[in-house]
Design an enzyme around this catalytic site. Sequence first.
Site, PDB file in Angstrom:
ATOM      1  N   GLY A  38       0.798  -1.220   0.000  1.00 42.54           N
ATOM      2  CA  GLY A  38       0.000   0.000   0.000  1.00 42.54           C
ATOM      3  C   GLY A  38       0.829   1.268   0.000  1.00 42.54           C
ATOM      4  N   ARG A  70      -6.362  -0.869  -2.057  1.00 36.66           N
ATOM      5  CA  ARG A  70      -5.438   0.207  -1.678  1.00 36.66           C
ATOM      6  C   ARG A  70      -4.133   0.178  -2.477  1.00 36.66           C
ATOM      7  NH1 ARG A  70      -5.244  -4.006   1.384  1.00 36.66           N
ATOM      8  NH2 ARG A  70      -3.313  -4.802   2.258  1.00 36.66           N
ATOM      9  N   LYS A  83       4.864  -9.000  -6.614  1.00 33.92           N
ATOM     10  CA  LYS A  83       4.609  -7.560  -6.664  1.00 33.92           C
ATOM     11  C   LYS A  83       5.748  -6.798  -7.328  1.00 33.92           C
ATOM     12  CE  LYS A  83       1.588  -7.350  -2.602  1.00 33.92           C
ATOM     13  NZ  LYS A  83       1.381  -6.796  -1.243  1.00 33.92           N
ATOM     14  N   ASP A 127       4.891  -3.011   6.145  1.00 34.74           N
ATOM     15  CA  ASP A 127       3.881  -3.013   7.204  1.00 34.74           C
ATOM     16  C   ASP A 127       4.330  -3.936   8.333  1.00 34.74           C
ATOM     17  OD1 ASP A 127       3.565  -5.489   6.081  1.00 34.74           O
ATOM     18  OD2 ASP A 127       1.409  -5.329   5.736  1.00 34.74           O
ATOM     19  N   CYS A 188      -2.273  -4.078   9.081  1.00 34.72           N
ATOM     20  CA  CYS A 188      -3.514  -3.665   8.418  1.00 34.72           C
ATOM     21  C   CYS A 188      -4.441  -4.851   8.169  1.00 34.72           C
ATOM     22  CB  CYS A 188      -3.218  -2.920   7.122  1.00 34.72           C
ATOM     23  SG  CYS A 188      -2.462  -3.912   5.831  1.00 34.72           S
TER      24      CYS A 188
END
Length: 359
Positions: A38, A70, A83, A127, A188
């Site tokens: 994100g 997101r 990714k 994160d 998250c």
Amino acid sequence: MKPTKNQLFKRQITLQEIGEAGQQKLQDASVLVVGCGGLGSPIAVYLAASGIGKIHLIDFDTVAVSNLHRQVFYTLEDIDKPKVEVLTTFIKKRAPFTDVYFTNKAITKQNVFDFIENVDIVVDGTDSLPTKYLLNDACVIANKPMVYGSLYKFDGYIATFNVLQKDGSYSANLRDAFPKIATDIPNCEEAGTLNAIVGMIATQQVNEVLKLITGTGMLLTNQILIYNSLQNTQLKIKLKAIFLKEKITKIFKAQTYMDVACMVQNLDFQISAAKLKEKMEDANLEIIAVLNNLRLPFNVQQTIPIEDFDADKIIIDKSKTYIMVCQKGLNSYKATVKLKNKYPDLEVFSLTGGISNYK
């Protein structure tokens, strides 16, 4: 047809504070972006679009459907793809003056200095609290600035750490704000987040990088900015550089910085989606969800959020087989390890890849 730099960056070069000299500084800069989720994915795209000359992306994860609300530079067609590969391809199509390359594995205590050695700035787009502290401590030891971003529900945190000052000292770092790694703060996946605050904090981090490289404006050094998107309020907390290199070097030697999300999971503690489907009619099967509000394709017998998961307080029936489930198989593995440590002979497994992998 490939555009010229003046064509591509015209609006940016027009700014008096940037100009052609500032644009050249961006072209000459190299940035490491750790995490391509994100925060990291928009950071990487915006930095490339600004004309950063070299960008190195690091992430070990693949695109999941739950990322898309997101992580807006990924599409449905990208699900299950790495990714870093998807993001690198996207950047190359729109940033002809940026050399972008990637590493599709986790950053660890063993390899962190290899990654940060040849870059000017490190950007934290992760994160993971252990990884944030790993990056911070390594940057302090290696005299590298780090642009920090973090999220918790509707709050976003931004700072620029460990910047060389005019007097030869370095500005405050993450441990000056939060000395120890907290163990009870959910990510998250557990706490939830809105996409707007994610994008806002990411672009704030980009802003810090651009100011740091071009030498314009005031950096968020020796302070941390906390923005709340529900109330549209912000708070700046002043920081003092107390955790200096010598102290952090000692901490670095003692810390493992282990994060369950980056760990190699024991295959003996896991069960595949196919095997779980075969066991669904077993009367001795008990499924425990370790995340609230998890949309499940099957019934569970218990829901115990990972932050409340205490192996000492769970009533166990050793005649049963226990299956831990979560969104991506990270917290469920953490819960499985806790139960295995308490009850070594217990039949307990984590659903490999979580519900995201359960077709």
